[in-house]
Enzyme design. Structure first.
Site, PDB file in Angstrom:
ATOM      1  N   LYS A 287       0.770  -1.004  -0.034  1.00  0.00           N
ATOM      2  CA  LYS A 287      -0.037   0.162  -0.100  1.00  0.00           C
ATOM      3  C   LYS A 287       0.776   1.184   0.143  1.00  0.00           C
ATOM      4  O   LYS A 287       0.509   2.331  -0.938  1.00  0.00           O
ATOM      5  CB  LYS A 287      -0.815  -0.020   1.165  1.00  0.00           C
ATOM      6  CG  LYS A 287      -1.834  -1.146   1.111  1.00  0.00           C
ATOM      7  CD  LYS A 287      -3.034  -1.429   2.417  1.00  0.00           C
ATOM      8  CE  LYS A 287      -3.750  -2.427   2.077  1.00  0.00           C
ATOM      9  NZ  LYS A 287      -4.519  -2.848   3.129  1.00  0.00           N
TER      10      LYS A 287
ATOM     11  N   GLN B 268      -4.657  -1.680   9.680  1.00  0.00           N
ATOM     12  CA  GLN B 268      -4.547  -3.050   9.140  1.00  0.00           C
ATOM     13  C   GLN B 268      -5.057  -4.037  10.145  1.00  0.00           C
ATOM     14  O   GLN B 268      -4.798  -4.223  11.219  1.00  0.00           O
ATOM     15  CB  GLN B 268      -3.053  -3.440   8.704  1.00  0.00           C
ATOM     16  CG  GLN B 268      -2.882  -4.551   8.111  1.00  0.00           C
ATOM     17  CD  GLN B 268      -3.449  -4.778   6.621  1.00  0.00           C
ATOM     18  OE1 GLN B 268      -3.662  -3.343   6.097  1.00  0.00           O
ATOM     19  NE2 GLN B 268      -4.067  -5.807   5.930  1.00  0.00           N
TER      20      GLN B 268
ATOM     21  N   ASP C 249     -11.202   2.856   4.430  1.00  0.00           N
ATOM     22  CA  ASP C 249     -11.316   1.328   4.119  1.00  0.00           C
ATOM     23  C   ASP C 249     -12.857   1.185   4.123  1.00  0.00           C
ATOM     24  O   ASP C 249     -13.358   0.171   3.872  1.00  0.00           O
ATOM     25  CB  ASP C 249     -10.917   0.482   5.618  1.00  0.00           C
ATOM     26  CG  ASP C 249      -9.624  -0.054   5.384  1.00  0.00           C
ATOM     27  OD1 ASP C 249      -9.180  -0.567   3.932  1.00  0.00           O
ATOM     28  OD2 ASP C 249      -8.920  -0.228   6.055  1.00  0.00           O
TER      29      ASP C 249
HETATM   30  N1  GUN Z   1      -6.882  -6.881   6.078  1.00  0.00           N
HETATM   31  C1  GUN Z   1      -7.305  -7.663   5.176  1.00  0.00           C
HETATM   32  N2  GUN Z   1      -7.822  -6.868   4.344  1.00  0.00           N
HETATM   33  C2  GUN Z   1      -7.949  -5.567   4.888  1.00  0.00           C
HETATM   34  C3  GUN Z   1      -8.324  -4.452   4.285  1.00  0.00           C
HETATM   35  O1  GUN Z   1      -8.727  -4.127   3.096  1.00  0.00           O
HETATM   36  N3  GUN Z   1      -8.135  -3.348   5.215  1.00  0.00           N
HETATM   37  C4  GUN Z   1      -7.410  -3.535   6.249  1.00  0.00           C
HETATM   38  N4  GUN Z   1      -7.431  -2.540   7.150  1.00  0.00           N
HETATM   39  N5  GUN Z   1      -6.976  -4.709   6.898  1.00  0.00           N
HETATM   40  C5  GUN Z   1      -7.355  -5.847   6.002  1.00  0.00           C
END
Ligand code: GUN
Length: 291
Positions: A52, A96, A119
């Site tokens: 990311k 995350q 998110d």
């Molecule tokens: N863990 C797995 N997929 C995601 C996501 O799309 N966002 C976040 N913050 N954590 C994750």
């Protein structure tokens, strides 16, 4: 059979975002700034957050990675979230997941300022999504919609079967595929661990979106001819022949299911890269909303 090439489409989207950022820079405007908080040392989570941050660099965003130890308390994380909520330089941030067991995930997600919740996990944003209001759509479901859209895959009147009811993928996906609009207007069946005779359901599906995390779960015998397959699984399976010692495996037996499918996403290179591109898109949206 057409491969839904998430790698290519995500690169197209990143190029489009970069063009917008270049315009912002030319006008001396502030560029979008994404922060990602990671608690603990989970290898997969560190890889995702690393991707990311690299994607931010590629499109010209600013990015901040906040690393916190595995023993971080809930209060410490809530304090960090408060700081990010207040920090005017940060346009959007993500926590995350998963979080260590001493931390209540729901409480943490509710502490994120909804206007910075790129998110789309805050109940305010999730509720808006369910009510067809404009908001941040969670990045993985958003990426799947975008992929179907860019390949012109018809979803109207189709029977879409979603496998898995996670808050991150399955649940929002089931809502989005059933909403009025494109992609949408599907008849949706949401299946999960208590679903009986899943083969009877998947074999009637026009579209299958699998977000289960069980490698090679979906076999050719479970699907009909011309099915459209979206594989969200990304499980690390030990593999001594790979330099990393593992390989990423999807939920779908690609080799055999692809012979029957009309469209299919590969793993890797399908949904995964789309998730990152749509997180960037949400961050750009967050910046634009703060102008
Ligand atoms: N863990 C797995 N997929 C995601 C996501 O799309 N966002 C976040 N913050 N954590 C994750």
């Amino acid at each position: 059979m057409t491969i839904l090439d998430g790698k290519k489409v995500s690169n197209d989207i990143k190029d489009e975002i970069k063009q917008q950022v270049d315009k912002m820079k030319a006008k001396n405007e502030k560029v979008p700034h994404l922060a990602a908080v990671i608690v603990g040392n989970d290898g997969a989570s560190l890889t995702y957050v690393g991707s990311k941050v690299r994607a931010c660099e590629r499109v010209g965003f600013e990015s901040t990675m906040v690393r916190m130890s595995n023993t971080t308390s809930e209060i410490e994380l809530l304090d960090k979230i408060d700081e990010l909520n207040q920090n005017d330089d940060i346009d959007g941030f993500i926590i995350q997941l998963p979080l260590p067991p001493q931390i209540n995930t729901q409480k943490v997600l509710m502490a994120v300022d909804p206007s910075k919740d790129v998110d789309g996990f805050h109940p305010e944003n999730f509720g808006k999504m369910a009510l067809d209001m404009s908001t941040f759509i969670p990045a993985t479901p958003f990426g799947i919609l975008e992929l179907l859209d860019r390949y012109g895959v018809e979803t109207k009147g189709k029977h879409t079967v979603v496998i898995g009811r996670s808050h991150i993928v399955g649940r929002p996906m089931s809502i989005l595929m059933g909403r009025k609009g494109f992609p949408g207007n599907s008849t949706v069946t949401l299946t999960h661990s208590h679903t009986k005779n899943i083969t009877q359901i998947t074999s009637q599906a026009d579209i299958i979106i699998s977000a289960l995390g069980v490698p090679n779960f979906l076999k050719a015998e479970m699907v009909k001819d011309d099915v459209i397959i979206v594989d969200v699984g990304i499980t690390r399976v030990p593999d001594e022949t790979s330099p990393k010692g593992y390989r990423i495996t999807g939920d779908v037996d690609f080799e055999n299911v692809s012979k029957k499918a009309s469209y299919i996403t590969p793993v890797p290179g399908g949904v995964g890269p789309m998730t990152i591109a749509m997180l960037l898109k949400n961050t750009l949206l967050a910046r634009e909303q703060r102008m």
